[in-house]
Design a protein around this motif. Structure first.
Motif, short mmCIF file in Angstrom:
data_model
loop_
_atom_site.label_atom_id
_atom_site.label_comp_id
_atom_site.label_asym_id
_atom_site.label_seq_id
_atom_site.Cartn_x
_atom_site.Cartn_y
_atom_site.Cartn_z
N THR A 1 0.83 -1.22 0.04
CA THR A 1 -0.10 -0.09 -0.16
C THR A 1 0.90 1.31 0.00
O THR A 1 1.93 1.32 0.47
N VAL A 2 0.60 2.20 -0.79
CA VAL A 2 1.13 3.35 -0.65
C VAL A 2 0.46 4.46 0.15
O VAL A 2 -0.73 4.77 -0.14
N VAL A 3 1.27 5.30 0.88
CA VAL A 3 0.78 6.39 1.68
C VAL A 3 1.63 7.64 1.12
O VAL A 3 2.80 7.58 1.57
N VAL A 4 0.83 8.54 0.80
CA VAL A 4 1.95 9.79 0.21
C VAL A 4 2.00 10.80 1.47
O VAL A 4 1.13 11.28 2.11
N ALA A 5 3.13 11.05 1.61
CA ALA A 5 3.72 12.06 2.80
C ALA A 5 5.11 12.37 2.10
O ALA A 5 6.07 11.89 1.67
N LYS B 1 3.66 13.77 10.62
CA LYS B 1 2.97 13.24 11.90
C LYS B 1 1.43 12.79 11.55
O LYS B 1 0.98 12.03 12.39
N ALA B 2 1.11 12.99 10.16
CA ALA B 2 -0.33 12.55 9.83
C ALA B 2 -0.48 10.83 9.20
O ALA B 2 -1.42 10.44 9.44
N VAL B 3 0.95 10.64 9.31
CA VAL B 3 0.97 9.45 8.62
C VAL B 3 0.57 8.11 9.19
O VAL B 3 -0.43 7.40 8.94
N VAL C 1 -3.62 3.95 10.56
CA VAL C 1 -4.44 3.18 11.52
C VAL C 1 -5.86 3.48 11.10
O VAL C 1 -6.68 2.53 11.24
N GLU C 2 -6.27 4.60 10.55
CA GLU C 2 -7.74 4.69 10.05
C GLU C 2 -8.00 4.09 9.02
O GLU C 2 -9.10 3.47 8.80
N MET C 3 -7.03 3.56 8.43
CA MET C 3 -7.18 2.75 7.05
C MET C 3 -7.25 1.21 7.55
O MET C 3 -7.81 0.37 6.71
#
Length: 259
Positions: free
Chosen positions: A66-70, A79-81, A86-88
């Motif tokens: 999975t890719v998370v953009v930051a 800080k938002a990662v 977790v929300e995902m």
């Protein structure tokens, strides 16, 4: 006959684990991310863009990604990662901090902005991710593995790289400090210190015939490292094989520091 496959899965397997990784798009981070996926982990890659190249590569091997953009240079995005992950619906078990940058200038001329940029990406961002993932694991009373990527410059000062050397020295001490608090609560914190590796971060050294020759003459293995050389070290520190290992800086340097 011994159940070799079963034994290896028990000791080195990452089935059912989720690994959060920075630096997975190239070099050492790419090699270790692939190793995690091959060992059964779901790899969540923090990337500056949503480029699916490495995700597709992992999925072509039969793995999950999975890719998370930051942007690792942006403190608020970093800080938002973990809240986003977790929300995902993911539970993070492994953190690999491998993303990093380099800036080279004579020390007397080293610009403030390059100092700030290197310390942010190479030290502050790993701390923020360690803190967030550590709390995430502690809050659920779970177990986890944190792996930071240090350097030979954790031990040596280098030339024209005061910011990089300072950041990697800090990574070594951060690793030990976190381990002191967290190993008793189920979180192993270790680091890998690469030697001279043929990646784009070292292009300037490779292109300098004098420095390249000097470096090669000191490496007992008589070759520069490659990203593949870090798969085993990364898998060891992420798996059950290292359950009693914490606060360590594992050198993967072709024998450089023993010279």
């Amino acid at each position: 006959m011994a159940d070799v496959e079963g034994y290896l899965k028990t000791v080195f397997g990452l089935q059912g684990k989720t690994a959060l990784v920075t630096g997975a798009t190239r070099g050492i981070g790419h090699g270790i991310a692939l190793a995690f996926a091959k060992a059964g982990a779901h790899v969540i890659m923090i990337q500056r863009s949503d480029d699916p190249k490495v995700k597709n590569e992992i999925e072509a091997l039969g793995g999950k990604a999975t890719v998370v953009v930051a942007d690792l240079s942006d403190r608020e995005q970093v800080k938002a990662v973990v809240p986003k992950v977790v929300e995902m619906g993911f539970q993070i078990d492994i953190l690999l901090n491998c993303g990093g940058i380099q800036r080279r200038h004579p020390c007397a001329e080293f610009p403030d902005e390059d100092w700030d940029a290197v310390l942010q990406v190479n030290l502050t961002t790993p701390f923020l991710l360690c803190r967030a993932v550590g709390k995430h694991i502690l809050d659920r009373k779970g177990k986890g593995k944190i792996i930071n990527v240090a350097s030979l410059n954790t031990f040596q000062g280098g030339l024209t790289i005061p910011a990089y050397a300072s950041s990697k020295g800090g990574i070594g001490q951060l690793t030990k400090s976190l381990s002191n608090e967290w190993i008793s609560q189920g979180i192993n914190v270790n680091a890998i210190a690469p030697g001279y590796v043929a990646t784009d971060m070292n292009e300037a050294l490779i292109a300098n015939p004098t420095r390249s020759r000097q470096i090669m003459e000191r490496i007992p293995a008589q070759r520069w490292g490659s990203p593949d050389d870090f798969e085993g070290a990364g898998l060891f520190l992420a798996s059950n094989a290292s359950n009693y290992v914490s606060g360590e800086i594992l050198l993967v340097d072709g024998g450089w520091m023993g010279r």
